[in-house]
Design an enzyme around this catalytic site. Structure first.
Site, PDB file in Angstrom:
ATOM      1  N   THR A   1      46.296 -18.918  56.121  1.00  0.00           N
ATOM      2  CA  THR A   1      45.871 -17.965  55.417  1.00  0.00           C
ATOM      3  C   THR A   1      46.881 -16.753  55.191  1.00  0.00           C
ATOM      4  O   THR A   1      47.415 -16.528  56.294  1.00  0.00           O
ATOM      5  CB  THR A   1      44.538 -17.300  55.925  1.00  0.00           C
ATOM      6  OG1 THR A   1      44.624 -16.798  57.151  1.00  0.00           O
ATOM      7  CG2 THR A   1      43.296 -18.263  55.759  1.00  0.00           C
TER       8      THR A   1
ATOM      9  N   ASP B   1      37.374 -13.604  58.794  1.00  0.00           N
ATOM     10  CA  ASP B   1      36.279 -14.410  59.107  1.00  0.00           C
ATOM     11  C   ASP B   1      35.230 -14.784  57.750  1.00  0.00           C
ATOM     12  O   ASP B   1      34.600 -15.688  57.825  1.00  0.00           O
ATOM     13  CB  ASP B   1      35.498 -13.325  60.080  1.00  0.00           C
ATOM     14  CG  ASP B   1      36.035 -12.872  61.229  1.00  0.00           C
ATOM     15  OD1 ASP B   1      36.828 -13.634  61.756  1.00  0.00           O
ATOM     16  OD2 ASP B   1      36.150 -11.916  61.765  1.00  0.00           O
TER      17      ASP B   1
END
Length: 307
Positions: free
Chosen positions: A223, A255
């Protein structure tokens, strides 16, 4: 029709968030502009996102015998998460995350994990023995790695998918990686994995991602925040972009990505589509303050799912 079955073997925390005009220098005291208390912990956050999307989520975790722990369990249940195997450890405090957020939405976080460090492989066995194997088990590094390994071993034995978010950044036990199907690091976590596995720093992010995936025998999603994500699957690399948004608080965005990715993957989506959903949910979450409180609901969630 129920959604995919996802088990989170992971942490829960109470977030104590201060919003600052600027970060303090060493030894300096500054006044905050605002404060918020909320529910967090990487495990609970990812469970929350998956549950909001419609997954059938169970949580294996630990809280202390205090009000923070009781409130955490009530919050999980309120989200529709099965908290049967969130154990209470009387002589430990519940996990606490002290979070500082600057005007650009960037954060600094200090964790006091407490009961999370007392989650054991036996707790995992108890959950599997009660409920059988889920479609996917998702873990992070805020609970002991021997416990994560047991969850992944049990998942693999039952034909499930295993996904590791190696956060907060730390070395990962080779025994955990050996039973991991997917690894989702950010750039900092990726660099630590690369150094541990290949003995060198990042030279070319894309080539290094492919090399790391080959080394550990797992698929990767790295990411990249506002730059999207790199997907490495079956030896192929795909770069996926993120939409431009105005960030006010990046806490919990990773998350949101992991919970969304796990939901889609467990439901049979192609890895690229699962990655796109994760990016969309993470990008949306940074436009609001908080962790779980920032996750899309209602019309906002329907808009994201509609693409």
């Amino acid at each position: 029709m129920t959604g995919p079955r996802i088990m989170i073997v992971g942490s829960s925390m109470t977030d104590l968030v201060s919003y600052l005009g600027r970060m303090p220098e060493r030894g300096e005291t500054v006044f905050g502009k605002d404060f918020a208390q909320g529910f967090g912990g990487k495990g609970a956050n990812q469970a929350a996102m998956a549950a909001l999307l419609g997954a059938e989520v169970s949580m294996v975790g630990a809280v202390g015998g205090d009000s923070f722990g009781r409130d955490t369990v009530e919050n999980l249940r309120g989200l529709g998460i099965d908290a049967t195997h969130v154990v209470e450890i009387d002589d430990a405090h519940s996990g606490i995350a002290m979070i500082l957020v600057d005007p650009d939405g960037d954060n600094r976080i200090v964790l006091a994990p407490g009961a999370n460090e007392r989650l054991t492989p036996q707790h995992v066995d108890d959950a599997f023995d009660d409920a059988g194997g889920p479609d996917l088990v998702l873990s992070q590094l805020e609970v002991p790695q021997e416990t994560i390994r047991r969850g992944f071993e049990r998942a693999k034995g039952a034909g499930g998918i295993t996904v590791l978010n190696p956060a907060p950044a730390a070395a990962v036990d080779p025994g955990v990686l050996a039973v991991t199907d997917w690894v989702i690091p950010n750039e900092t976590e990726f660099a630590i994995l690369l150094e541990a596995e290949l003995g060198r720093g990042v030279e070319d992010l894309e080539a290094d991602a492919v090399a790391l995936g080959e080394r550990i025998g797992a698929s990767l999603v790295v990411t990249l925040g506002e730059r999207g994500a790199l997907l490495v699957h079956d030896g192929d690399l795909t770069r996926l972009e993120a939409p431009a948004v105005e960030a006010v608080d990046t806490t919990g965005a990773g998350d949101a990505f992991c919970g969304g990715f796990a939901f889609a993957l467990a439901g049979g989506a192609a890895p690229a589509d699962a990655t796109r959903l994760g990016i969309a949910l993470a990008s949306d979450s940074v436009t609001r303050r908080g962790t779980q409180a920032s996750y899309a609901r209602g019309a906002d969630l329907e808009r994201i799912l509609a693409g």
